[in-house]
Motif scaffolding. Structure first.
Motif, PDB file in Angstrom:
ATOM      1  N   ASN B 231     -17.600  10.136  14.493  1.00 33.03           N
ATOM      2  CA  ASN B 231     -16.997  11.460  14.671  1.00 33.03           C
ATOM      3  C   ASN B 231     -17.715  12.509  13.839  1.00 33.03           C
ATOM      4  OD1 ASN B 231     -15.127  10.374  16.344  1.00 33.03           O
ATOM      5  ND2 ASN B 231     -13.459  10.340  14.865  1.00 33.03           N
ATOM      6  N   SER B 232     -17.964  12.170  12.567  1.00 29.63           N
ATOM      7  CA  SER B 232     -18.587  13.139  11.675  1.00 29.63           C
ATOM      8  C   SER B 232     -19.982  13.502  12.163  1.00 29.63           C
ATOM      9  CB  SER B 232     -18.670  12.580  10.258  1.00 29.63           C
ATOM     10  OG  SER B 232     -17.387  12.288   9.793  1.00 29.63           O
ATOM     11  N   TYR B 233     -20.753  12.491  12.589  1.00 28.50           N
ATOM     12  CA  TYR B 233     -22.116  12.789  13.009  1.00 28.50           C
ATOM     13  C   TYR B 233     -22.149  13.496  14.352  1.00 28.50           C
ATOM     14  CZ  TYR B 233     -24.298  10.811   8.957  1.00 28.50           C
ATOM     15  OH  TYR B 233     -24.709  10.629   7.660  1.00 28.50           O
ATOM     16  N   GLN B 268     -17.871   6.880  25.208  1.00 29.27           N
ATOM     17  CA  GLN B 268     -17.917   7.335  23.819  1.00 29.27           C
ATOM     18  C   GLN B 268     -19.280   6.984  23.205  1.00 29.27           C
ATOM     19  OE1 GLN B 268     -15.258   5.452  20.993  1.00 29.27           O
ATOM     20  NE2 GLN B 268     -14.407   7.418  20.449  1.00 29.27           N
ATOM     21  N   GLY B 269     -19.726   5.761  23.477  1.00 30.72           N
ATOM     22  CA  GLY B 269     -21.025   5.324  22.960  1.00 30.72           C
ATOM     23  C   GLY B 269     -22.151   6.160  23.520  1.00 30.72           C
ATOM     24  N   ILE B 270     -22.086   6.445  24.833  1.00 30.08           N
ATOM     25  CA  ILE B 270     -23.155   7.234  25.458  1.00 30.08           C
ATOM     26  C   ILE B 270     -23.192   8.631  24.839  1.00 30.08           C
ATOM     27  CG2 ILE B 270     -23.908   8.320  27.602  1.00 30.08           C
ATOM     28  CD1 ILE B 270     -22.815   5.892  29.111  1.00 30.08           C
ATOM     29  N   ALA B 274     -26.368  10.177  23.006  1.00 31.06           N
ATOM     30  CA  ALA B 274     -26.948  11.406  23.550  1.00 31.06           C
ATOM     31  C   ALA B 274     -26.974  12.509  22.498  1.00 31.06           C
ATOM     32  CB  ALA B 274     -26.158  11.855  24.779  1.00 31.06           C
ATOM     33  N   VAL B 275     -25.870  12.645  21.746  1.00 30.20           N
ATOM     34  CA  VAL B 275     -25.816  13.690  20.722  1.00 30.20           C
ATOM     35  C   VAL B 275     -26.874  13.415  19.656  1.00 30.20           C
ATOM     36  CG1 VAL B 275     -24.428  14.625  18.846  1.00 30.20           C
ATOM     37  CG2 VAL B 275     -23.423  14.353  21.094  1.00 30.20           C
ATOM     38  N   MET B 276     -26.966  12.162  19.221  1.00 30.24           N
ATOM     39  CA  MET B 276     -27.935  11.836  18.175  1.00 30.24           C
ATOM     40  C   MET B 276     -29.370  12.063  18.633  1.00 30.24           C
ATOM     41  SD  MET B 276     -26.583  11.018  15.326  1.00 30.24           S
ATOM     42  CE  MET B 276     -25.443  12.346  15.668  1.00 30.24           C
ATOM     43  N   GLY B 282     -25.693  17.635  15.573  1.00 30.65           N
ATOM     44  CA  GLY B 282     -24.329  17.545  16.065  1.00 30.65           C
ATOM     45  C   GLY B 282     -23.863  18.761  16.832  1.00 30.65           C
ATOM     46  N   LEU B 283     -22.600  18.736  17.220  1.00 34.62           N
ATOM     47  CA  LEU B 283     -22.038  19.828  18.023  1.00 34.62           C
ATOM     48  C   LEU B 283     -22.087  21.158  17.280  1.00 34.62           C
ATOM     49  CD1 LEU B 283     -18.878  18.116  19.571  1.00 34.62           C
ATOM     50  CD2 LEU B 283     -21.082  18.548  20.658  1.00 34.62           C
ATOM     51  N   SER B 284     -21.838  21.099  15.973  1.00 35.82           N
ATOM     52  CA  SER B 284     -21.842  22.356  15.220  1.00 35.82           C
ATOM     53  C   SER B 284     -23.241  22.943  15.145  1.00 35.82           C
ATOM     54  CB  SER B 284     -21.260  22.141  13.823  1.00 35.82           C
ATOM     55  OG  SER B 284     -21.986  21.143  13.160  1.00 35.82           O
ATOM     56  N   GLY B 285     -24.258  22.121  15.493  1.00 32.26           N
ATOM     57  CA  GLY B 285     -25.627  22.631  15.532  1.00 32.26           C
ATOM     58  C   GLY B 285     -25.777  23.741  16.548  1.00 32.26           C
ATOM     59  N   ILE B 286     -24.922  23.710  17.582  1.00 30.14           N
ATOM     60  CA  ILE B 286     -24.996  24.758  18.611  1.00 30.14           C
ATOM     61  C   ILE B 286     -24.698  26.122  17.980  1.00 30.14           C
ATOM     62  CG2 ILE B 286     -23.996  25.572  20.775  1.00 30.14           C
ATOM     63  CD1 ILE B 286     -23.286  22.633  21.381  1.00 30.14           C
TER      64      ILE B 286
END
Lengths: 410, 391
Positions: B231-233, B268-270, B274-276, B282-286
């Motif tokens: 979640n954090s990553y 969830q794994g995908i 994909a995010v990594m 991460g999402l906040s990178g947007i």
């Protein structure tokens, strides 16, 4: 038709609609994903099978019973969330089976919901949580257990194996180190006098962590035990059996969960001659064969492991539903629970009833032996379960636990 | 907010808040302090049990009314955090991670045997008692209680990043050697950061106990520890609110999707992979990307839409394939097959699909191809735009 007539008929329609308004909703809060999902899916199959039959026979109050599936994600926190969601979405009956831990959470959630929402009670049907506390200190009026417990399993296993001369005088108790294993361990010791054996040694080991049971098997061998009684399930049972054959140990095994689909296939010849105490064997009699064949026609396999007791439980629900008249715009769950206490079915193995004192089901048991001569083979092997001895519900019963202090609604 | 939400969504909101606090607490250690803990569920779980025992002992009466009981989660988390932190922070890097994992596993192995503390398989039950004029019987009251605790905790955690110790935490991550030469006691600093992280994890556990009114030792499963890392990553550990965002989003995802499909763990794994791979921050990178870019908002929005469309289209392709395969493999479908006859159609998304027909499989492949082409095209345009700017 004049206005009065129209308005009257509209009123009548509304009234009829109100009586028919709420179809009974059942929530299946089961482990449907993750490592334990295989067991959860078995409960799902069994529950759907019987609900389909109930609905085909007219459902309840003229409307089919609605089923909603909730994935408890294998944990107690997930189960708690899903129970809340199910109740919020109108479910009045919660059904769950795999894992006593989840059962412990759900029974508490239901108890608290009912305390806080008088008149809007919810029923919890426990199809598989075998921990003794559930009908002991945690027992309450809205929890019903349709499966056995450690005492019932060992109480039947011991005399059957004794009669078959497979028990011997020296018994080794091998169990998993948590509440279930401890319950079984205690039951094995409690039955020593009746079975005419001495427990030479009892071992409690880590759950699902041991990859090599060789050291334990060496201990069993050194103890000179004639037989091994174990409540182990899944991998712990399989690896234990495999290790015994490798070490040349010939002691017979008395088990509880040997009939889990896949076990015999995995164990192979090792399983031959081992015993299991369960609630149903397809080759017990004509009725059980008929029942098994019907189930197979609908689902593709004979009922085994946790499925039979689940189906019997659902049949008892059907009986109780039949006796419960609609009240207001829905079902009175307290009324339903009272009827469930009195429900009695004649299953393929014999009469099944509910004990009102602690809501523990009273059902016949059967002890079977893995044999090549069995009529119905399992897992695609040439082996199957041969009936050794059957027990009536009264013979298999365990006494009501003193810790159960049930508050009954007036 | 409770006024607009159904009881189900309200409960989801409670779980999202708890997960957000847990992830933020974890991030103090992992994101800010550079110490990747693989056993954070230990402090979360201890917090839950400490709160439950306090609930049972005080019944929400006297000096410790129900709303204040998560304080015991904080104390439980802090005490265990102090003990575990003392050992694990003696090492850093992988060794630190392994020690935290080992300590959590130790607790997981021990808990089933300590029936008086962890309640055995059936767990420790409790009940929220009325206090301060609230009954705490409804989800809305629990929601406000959780909201208050999470807001205060997050504010404290944010405030912590502004304190000298908070600054020092970043130093621990960047260059602990240098701190040592500057005269700091690095071990002590690490222990302090560890304790703070464990304390707030304990509060999150306490809130879970308040919400579920019961807990059992399955809280110590390694799954929970790995979930908070994921979640954090996914949210992004570089930004303060990143982990909270990731935890909230993924908790809601689990809530919404787990009842729709059996394959939600795979999705969830995908998502994590994909995010990594494509958004390492991460999402906040947007948000950071949006704020850090020199392009006009309209241009950014255009590219953003391009990427979103590409992702959604390829996701549709993946979902279609997975769901079709899952239904194809399912026992009841396999059972319905008759030898020598064509395979029957599969019901999916309100339509019947023949598994033998090429068109059935062509659709997801086409979706995937279009989606990837859209993503590639947008990325190439973005690259070209940046190149011309640079030149």
């Amino acid at each position: 038709m004049n206005k009065k007539q129209i308005s009257l008929s509209v009123c009548a329609l509304f009234a009829a609609g109100a009586v028919q308004a709420a179809p009974l909703k059942v929530a299946l809060v089961e482990t449907l994903s993750g490592p334990q999902a295989s067991t959860g899916l078995l409960y799902r199959t069994a529950i759907k099978y019987e609900l389909d039959r109930i609905n085909a026979a007219g459902g309840w109050n003229g409307a089919p019973i609605a089923v909603a599936e909730y994935d408890n994600q294998g944990g107690t926190a997930g189960a708690s969330d899903k129970v809340k969601a199910a109740i919020a979405e109108g479910a009045q009956i919660i059904i769950q089976g795999s894992s006593s831990a989840v059962a412990g959470q759900i029974t508490e959630d239901v108890r608290k919901h009912n305390l806080r929402n008088p008149g809007k009670e919810v029923l919890y049907l426990n199809m598989g949580g075998e921990a003794l506390e559930l009908t002991g200190e945690k027992c309450h009026f809205y929890h019903f257990r349709f499966t056995t417990n450690a005492i019932m399993r060992i109480k039947t296993l011991v005399p059957a194996m004794k009669e078959a001369k497979a028990l011997g005088t020296k018994v080794y108790a091998m169990n998993q180190n948590y509440s279930w294993g401890m319950d079984v361990d205690k039951a094995i010791k409690d039955n020593a006098a009746a079975g005419g054996y001495a427990v030479v040694e009892s071992t409690l080991h880590d759950v699902n962590k041991i990859q090599d049971f060789a050291p334990y098997v060496a201990k069993i061998k050194a103890s000179g035990a004639d037989s091994v009684l174990t409540g182990n399930w899944s991998n712990d049972l399989l690896l234990l059996m495999k290790a015994t054959r490798a070490a040349g140990l010939t002691a017979d095994f008395g088990t509880v969960f040997l009939d889990q689909p896949g076990n015999i296939g995995n164990a192979g010849e090792t399983a031959l001659g081992h015993y299991v105490s369960h609630t149903y064997n397809v080759e017990a009699n004509k009725e059980s064969e008929k029942f098994g064949n019907d189930y197979k026609a609908k689902t593709g396999h004979y009922p085994a492991y946790v499925e039979p007791q689940t189906i019997f439980g659902m049949q008892m629900l059907a009986v109780a539903l039949k006796g419960t008249k609609p009240a207001g715009d829905g079902i009175n769950v307290t009324e339903l629970a009272k009827n469930l206490e009195k429900a009695k079915i004649t299953g393929p193995m014999g009469d099944v009833t509910m004990r009102a004192a602690d809501h523990q089901v009273q059902l016949p048991m059967v002890v079977s032996k893995v044999d090549k001569g069995a009529k119905f083979k399992v897992d695609g092997t040439d082996m199957g379960f041969k009936v050794v001895k059957t027990f009536s519900a009264a013979d298999a019963a365990n006494p009501v636990q003193a810790s159960c202090n049930m508050q009954r609604p007036s | 907010m409770p006024g607009f939400l159904s009881a189900t969504l309200l409960n989801a909101a409670i779980q999202m808040l708890i997960a957000a606090l847990f992830a933020s607490a974890f991030n103090v250690l992992a994101g800010q302090g550079g110490m990747l803990s693989f056993g954070h569920c230990a402090y979360y779980g201890i917090g839950a049990f400490a709160t439950l025992h306090a609930m049972n002992a005080f019944s929400g009466q006297g000096l410790l009314p129900t709303p204040l009981l998560p304080v015991f989660g904080a104390i439980g988390g802090a005490v265990t955090g102090l003990a575990a932190g003392w050992f694990s922070t003696k090492r850093s890097g992988v060794y630190f991670s392994m020690i935290t994992l080992a300590l959590a596993e130790l607790l997981h192995a021990l808990a089933p045997h300590l029936k008086s503390v962890f309640g055995g398989e059936a767990g420790v039950p409790s009940m929220r008692m009325p206090a301060w004029g609230f009954t705490f019987g409804s989800a809305a009251e629990v929601y406000y209680l959780t909201l208050a605790w999470v807001v205060v905790s997050l504010a404290l955690l944010y405030f912590f990043t502004r304190t000298p110790l908070g600054r020092l935490t970043l130093g621990l991550r960047e260059n602990a050697h240098r701190l040592k030469f500057l005269g700091y006691n690095v071990h002590m600093a690490r222990v302090m950061v560890f304790v703070i992280s464990a304390t707030f994890a304990g509060i999150a556990g306490g809130l879970l106990a308040m919400s579920n009114e019961a807990a059992n030792y399955s809280l110590f499963e390694v799954r929970l520890s790995s979930e908070v890392v994921l979640n954090s990553y996914i949210g992004g550990v570089g930004v303060f609110f990143g982990p909270a965002l990731g935890a909230a989003v993924m908790t809601f995802f689990g809530y919404a999707v787990s009842d729709l499909t059996r394959s939600w763990l795979l999705y969830q794994g995908i998502i994590f992979v994909a995010v990594m791979m494509f958004m390492p921050s991460g999402l906040s990178g947007i948000v950071a990307w949006w704020q850090g870019s020199k392009q006009s908002a309209a241009t950014l929005l255009r590219y953003m839409l391009g990427w979103t469309a590409g992702t959604l289209v390829s996701a549709a392709g993946v979902v279609f394939t997975v769901e079709l395969l899952q239904r194809l493999m399912a026992d009841d479908y396999q059972f319905s097959l008759v030898a020598g006859r064509a395979w029957p159609a599969i019901q999916l998304f309100g339509r019947a699909w023949l598994p033998g027909a090429i068109t059935t499989w062509l659709l997801p492949v086409a979706l995937l191809a279009i989606g990837i082409a859209l993503l590639k095209f947008t990325s190439a345009r973005w690259q070209a735009l940046n190149d011309t700017e640079a030149a």
